[in-house]
Write an enzyme that holds these catalytic residues in place. Structure first.
Site: not given
Length: 456
Positions: A98, A245
């Site tokens: 992420s 993401d």
């Protein structure tokens, strides 16, 4: 047996080489397969330079455990979630770190229907087996095939808007060189096909694992300038920026102003309640008054949940809630198997802008004016529980209303705050909000008072 430090409360995250490598990824895949014994699962990965190799190692582990794998290629987390509930499979894994630094990577794991696997629902068992390496022998190994989920994912996204009602808009899209770019391109093509009069101005749209413009994390103030600048330069109606993401999206109004995630919860609650009054909206307890106000105004029902994706999803399932929102920019949707998405929120915002014929700033400025908030302030403290008790004792004489849903919330009528220990770091997280109509005091006075108390 080596202890694995990459297992966290909700997912897997660790420093490359030491905490997470291909051998560990293999063991995680193998353990997932042995514990859940799915017939088939989907797997995808973000654009980080290490992600593809970690994904292949996990696939080998899954295959060796007898599991068939559909490799979705380079995807955002929500494409794996979508695959896990849309296809005839029994789970999914996304390899992603992420918004973590360059030298990190990780994994997000789900079961059938994209149900989360976190510390209290199976992640500890996967960790124990991955650590021990005591894998059962398997007679028939699984096979791997490639699958392109994108066309079906785009079709699903289009169900959240009514193309005929969308008015002409100009949007800045900042993928941050993360995984969002390929979806932005596909949505742009779909808009053209459906004659939706929305122009997309794409910046940092190319997926690039070296992150030439910095790690995509718009929650950091220094990462917002490129989106803000593009909105003003192009006279756009809204700016959208994603993390790596793209399971979180961040919105900027037509003045280039970053909008706190808290007010987006109210905006999306409004979007759903405009379509269908009486629906239930789940929210976290850190900041609440604006959400209460919107949900009441549009005849919905507000339900409070502990922060964190597994708690929100569980609470939404329990109450059949249409939408759940956290001020951290995680937004969850019933029609998306209660999962979080970074693509659905901005599409709903486009829908609200079109239906109300208002600008984004005019939609949120009233909320911000009525219920100003501090934004989340983090403090490094030696003992979080001791500090919380000190705050508690200090305000006891004022007899506030107390709520223990997550950390502690103290409500004084004209202002309130929530303070809680971080799930992942030695931090105390503070959020304050007030009611302008009842409160002549500026927000900074409350911030200063609590800062002195916490640090004193």
């Amino acid at each position: 047996m080596t202890q694995l430090t990459c297992f966290k409360a909700y997912d897997i995250r660790g420093k490359l080489g030491t905490e997470l490598n291909e051998e560990i990824a293999y063991n995680i895949g193998r353990a997932y397969g042995q514990i859940y014994q799915p017939k088939t699962i989907v797997i995808g990965c973000d654009i980080r330079l290490s992600s593809e190799d970690l994904k292949q190692a996990a696939i080998k582990g899954l295959n060796d455990a007898g599991v068939n794998v559909l490799d979705l290629g380079m995807t955002g987390t929500e494409e794996v979630y979508f695959g896990a509930f849309h296809l005839d499979v029994q789970g999914g894994i996304e390899v992603t770190a992420s918004h973590n630094p360059m030298d990190y990577n990780g994994m997000k794991l789900v079961r059938e229907n994209a149900r989360p696997i976190s510390a209290d629902t199976g992640l500890k068992e996967i960790q124990a087996l991955a650590e021990s390496g005591e894998f059962a022998d398997v007679v028939t190994k699984g096979a791997t095939g490639k699958y392109n989920i994108l066309p079906e994912f785009i079709e699903h996204l289009m169900t959240y808007i009514d193309p005929a009602k969308i008015r002409p808009l100009k949007l800045v899209m900042n993928a941050g060189n993360g995984a969002a770019g390929h979806v932005v391109d596909a949505i742009e093509a779909k808009f053209k096909q459906l004659n939706i009069p929305v122009e997309l101005i794409k910046i940092h749209n190319e997926a690039d694992g070296t992150f030439p413009n910095g790690i995509p994390n718009p929650i950091l103030v220094e990462n917002r300038e490129s989106t803000r600048h593009a909105v003003l330069q192009h006279g756009a109606d809204m700016g959208i920026a994603w993390d790596g993401d793209f399971d979180r999206c961040f919105l900027f109004d037509e003045k280039g102003q970053f909008i706190e995630g808290y007010y987006i919860v109210g905006l999306l609650a409004q979007a759903f309640l405009l379509k269908q009054s009486g629906e239930k909206i789940v929210h976290d307890p850190r900041l609440v008054w604006n959400t209460f106000n919107i949900v009441e105004k549009y005849h919905g029902e507000a339900i409070q949940s502990k922060s964190g994706h597994s708690f929100i999803k569980e609470k939404m399932r329990e109450h059949n809630a249409v939408y759940g929102g956290e001020m951290s920019a995680h937004h969850y949707f019933r029609d998306f198997a209660y999962c979080d998405s970074g693509m659905i929120p901005w599409l709903l915002a486009v829908s609200v802008l079109s239906e109300t014929q208002q600008t984004l700033s005019s939609l949120v400025e009233g909320m911000i004016e009525k219920f100003p908030c501090s934004g989340e302030i983090n403090f490094k403290v030696v003992d979080t529980q001791l500090t919380i008790q000190k705050i508690f004792d200090y305000y006891a004489a004022q007899k506030p209303t107390i709520d223990h849903t997550d950390g502690v919330s103290l409500d004084f009528g004209a202002w309130r705050f929530n303070v809680r220990a971080s799930n992942t770091e030695p931090l105390l997280r503070l959020n304050i909000e007030s009611r302008t109509d009842q409160n002549p005091k500026p927000m900074q006075d409350y911030v200063d008072e609590l800062t002195r108390l916490i640090q004193g």
